[in-house]
Scaffold this active site. Structure first.
Site, PDB file in Angstrom:
ATOM      1  N   ASP A  42       0.889  -1.126   0.108  1.00  0.00           N
ATOM      2  CA  ASP A  42       0.096  -0.102  -0.005  1.00  0.00           C
ATOM      3  C   ASP A  42       0.911   1.247   0.061  1.00  0.00           C
ATOM      4  OD1 ASP A  42      -2.305   1.466   0.325  1.00  0.00           O
ATOM      5  OD2 ASP A  42      -1.675   1.819   2.446  1.00  0.00           O
ATOM      6  N   SER A  43       0.330   2.450  -0.203  1.00  0.00           N
ATOM      7  CA  SER A  43       1.005   3.690  -0.197  1.00  0.00           C
ATOM      8  C   SER A  43       1.501   4.063   1.250  1.00  0.00           C
ATOM      9  CB  SER A  43       0.233   4.887  -0.674  1.00  0.00           C
ATOM     10  OG  SER A  43      -0.853   4.677   0.232  1.00  0.00           O
ATOM     11  N   TYR A  74      -0.621   8.310  -2.492  1.00  0.00           N
ATOM     12  CA  TYR A  74      -0.851   8.109  -3.926  1.00  0.00           C
ATOM     13  C   TYR A  74      -1.914   8.466  -4.688  1.00  0.00           C
ATOM     14  CZ  TYR A  74       2.638   4.076  -3.789  1.00  0.00           C
ATOM     15  OH  TYR A  74       3.767   3.344  -3.787  1.00  0.00           O
ATOM     16  N   GLY A  75      -3.042   8.977  -3.630  1.00  0.00           N
ATOM     17  CA  GLY A  75      -4.232   9.212  -4.252  1.00  0.00           C
ATOM     18  C   GLY A  75      -4.516  10.380  -5.434  1.00  0.00           C
ATOM     19  N   CYS A 121      -4.468  -1.227  -1.976  1.00  0.00           N
ATOM     20  CA  CYS A 121      -4.701   0.174  -2.117  1.00  0.00           C
ATOM     21  C   CYS A 121      -5.410   0.308  -3.522  1.00  0.00           C
ATOM     22  CB  CYS A 121      -3.255   0.837  -2.557  1.00  0.00           C
ATOM     23  SG  CYS A 121      -3.115   2.477  -2.842  1.00  0.00           S
ATOM     24  N   ASN A 122      -6.453   1.166  -3.181  1.00  0.00           N
ATOM     25  CA  ASN A 122      -7.584   1.281  -4.484  1.00  0.00           C
ATOM     26  C   ASN A 122      -6.819   1.976  -5.457  1.00  0.00           C
ATOM     27  OD1 ASN A 122     -10.566   0.469  -3.867  1.00  0.00           O
ATOM     28  ND2 ASN A 122      -9.274   1.038  -1.821  1.00  0.00           N
ATOM     29  N   THR A 123      -5.623   2.936  -5.547  1.00  0.00           N
ATOM     30  CA  THR A 123      -5.327   3.808  -6.178  1.00  0.00           C
ATOM     31  C   THR A 123      -4.423   2.930  -7.238  1.00  0.00           C
ATOM     32  OG1 THR A 123      -5.700   5.787  -4.947  1.00  0.00           O
ATOM     33  CG2 THR A 123      -3.942   6.024  -6.709  1.00  0.00           C
ATOM     34  N   GLU A 180      -5.178   9.780   8.732  1.00  0.00           N
ATOM     35  CA  GLU A 180      -3.350   9.777   9.129  1.00  0.00           C
ATOM     36  C   GLU A 180      -3.486  10.715  10.278  1.00  0.00           C
ATOM     37  OE1 GLU A 180      -0.558   8.734   6.825  1.00  0.00           O
ATOM     38  OE2 GLU A 180      -1.983   7.540   5.471  1.00  0.00           O
ATOM     39  N   CYS A 240     -11.245   3.172  -0.719  1.00  0.00           N
ATOM     40  CA  CYS A 240     -10.101   3.473  -0.267  1.00  0.00           C
ATOM     41  C   CYS A 240      -9.786   2.826   1.081  1.00  0.00           C
ATOM     42  CB  CYS A 240      -9.585   5.025  -0.028  1.00  0.00           C
ATOM     43  SG  CYS A 240      -8.329   5.612   0.696  1.00  0.00           S
ATOM     44  N   THR A 241      -8.508   2.241   1.190  1.00  0.00           N
ATOM     45  CA  THR A 241      -8.414   1.230   2.241  1.00  0.00           C
ATOM     46  C   THR A 241      -8.471   2.283   3.611  1.00  0.00           C
ATOM     47  OG1 THR A 241      -5.911   1.368   1.580  1.00  0.00           O
ATOM     48  CG2 THR A 241      -7.199  -0.593   0.968  1.00  0.00           C
ATOM     49  N   HIS A 242      -8.222   3.419   3.451  1.00  0.00           N
ATOM     50  CA  HIS A 242      -8.270   4.358   4.701  1.00  0.00           C
ATOM     51  C   HIS A 242      -9.596   4.343   5.446  1.00  0.00           C
ATOM     52  CE1 HIS A 242      -4.156   5.825   3.697  1.00  0.00           C
ATOM     53  NE2 HIS A 242      -4.200   6.417   5.011  1.00  0.00           N
TER      54      HIS A 242
END
Lengths: 297, 297
Positions: free
Chosen positions: A37-38, A69-70, A100-102, A179, A211-213
């Site tokens: 992931d980013s 990365y978004g 990571c979706n992006t 974050e 988005c994984t967040h």
């Protein structure tokens, strides 16, 4: 299926290379799964993998030096992802999960074509789950600008079920809010209300947390959307899919080998919040992350 | 001064290498100035340089593929900065401005020691200006986590005037709010009120905007702090210092050469908002940014 679901004509499906390509190599079922992931968002996928396939070993890489990365371009994301895959392969991984979706949006097809081990992203599993969940055929998708602009969710959802209408909304402030740990905060409530208003007005009955967040904002997002809207967390579905693929390919870890260093975490920058965050969401104790120079791969 | 203000014993001052080191090289006064930042924030410094030394050519690099720098480690920031300096030197720059507080905090000393051309950061100029502005000897500093944790502003301010008290506050949400264009917004007001409350309670009469994004939030920050508090923008002071150094070193551009491509902009990722942002804050028309692979330098 028999390893044949890789399909050049349909690049949106899960990528498992054709068997004839892979049989040139010997894949060890006791090898770890590579996950990247980013930064920290992919740990929500790791959490699901730990729950659903607890006998598997994992090597995680978080690109904390270059996150997020978004809002970055496709070319850049592909370049970064290739470096990461080269790193993970030095650890002998038997499969790779792009958590990571992006990165899944931009790099999955390229990475799957270039590698002899299964590479899966989070998009297809999330899309399929949303298609199964919707009753009124109106699905919302939230994600980073990169994911939304790639149009990957609408394409995949409509390839599964052409009649479904998909409404997207980029929520670029959600990642920094997560974050910063502002998971339950009036500012997060305000941003969520603003971002989601448009989707509520479209009467979506299913919302993909693209988005994984975002699963970490589940309670806020759920409250704003209302309890009649189903929230889809692609991490859950991705873990299920990976388990099925490993079972089908006879690559599930029998769990009888050496489990020392079962979970290993690497980052490109020793950001102080990686360890704190990982320790707060994963069930492992005293997780340590090792820094590597990703640009050298 | 005569090029002698580089001082191993006092690493906080502006870095102009000793004359004997530099005289091995011929510096062309008509060469451009190199300016770099993690992304778009440094454009506020470019804007000041354009105003104060309008005859100078500039090469700007924004590390949009790896932004933001604010929460990344010292080692990573130094590594990134070295790559960028190597790139800028391929453009024949006569001086380098680190237009980023985080990079100035971590990398200025290293870069100044390693290079034969003047390298200046934004910290010293901002600190000096704050020392001159304060009447009650209580200065506030806001910045990223990296800048605040480095303690560079307190160290520099106290080296200039030991009796001054410095109060710092990291404001990590300000950068994403600026990048998202939420310059005048209730969410920004709320975050500003929260971050700045502590500093108001310390009765600071001067506040250093210790991140190059923050001048874009000047009106919000000024309203929260009250008009009796002086806001210091290090970009302004840095431009003045650079002008003075160039004049003293006989490196000011006489303005009689070829000015084609006077201002050149490079980025590591073609993020769509770089050009929009640059066009909105700079007085140049139709600015174009070229993407380069910074990791190759």
């Amino acid at each position: 299926m028999d390893g044949e679901i890789f399909d050049e004509q349909d690049p949106v499906k899960l990528y498992v290379p054709k068997r004839e390509r892979r049989e040139k190599f010997t894949i060890d079922a006791r090898a770890p799964i590579g996950v990247f992931d980013s930064g920290i968002g992919g740990l929500t996928v790791v959490r699901e993998l730990m729950r659903q396939i607890p006998d598997e070993r994992m090597v995680y890489f978080g690109d904390t030096a270059r996150l997020p990365y978004g809002a970055k371009s496709r070319d850049t994301i592909i370049r970064f992802s290739r470096q990461i895959v080269r790193f993970l392969k030095t650890k002998g991984v038997k499969a790779i999960v792009i958590a990571c979706n992006t990165a899944s949006s931009h790099a999955l097809k390229t990475l799957a074509e270039e590698n002899e081990i299964p590479v899966i992203g989070v998009i297809y599993a999330g899309a399929l789950s949303a298609v199964r969940a919707t009753k009124n055929g109106r699905i919302g998708v939230i994600g980073t600008r990169g994911t939304v602009n790639s149009e990957i969710y609408p394409k995949v959802i409509q390839s599964i079920s052409p009649g479904i209408r998909v409404f997207q909304k980029a929520c670029p402030m959600f990642v920094p809010l997560v974050e910063e740990g502002l998971l339950h905060d009036s500012v997060t409530d305000e941003m969520a209300a603003r971002y989601l208003q448009e989707l509520k007005e479209k009467y979506v009955d299913t919302l993909v947390l693209g988005c994984t967040h975002y699963p970490l904002l589940r309670s806020t997002i759920g409250r704003v959307m209302g309890e009649e809207v189903t929230l889809v967390n692609p991490a859950y579905e991705t873990a299920t899919e990976l388990r099925d693929i490993l079972a089908r390919e006879k690559l599930l870890n029998p769990g009888d080998g050496n489990m020392e260093g079962k979970y290993r975490f690497y980052v490109s920058d020793l950001a102080e919040n990686f360890r704190d965050f990982a320790n707060s969401i994963l069930p492992t104790e005293h997780l340590e992350a090792k820094k590597i120079e990703i640009e050298e791969y």
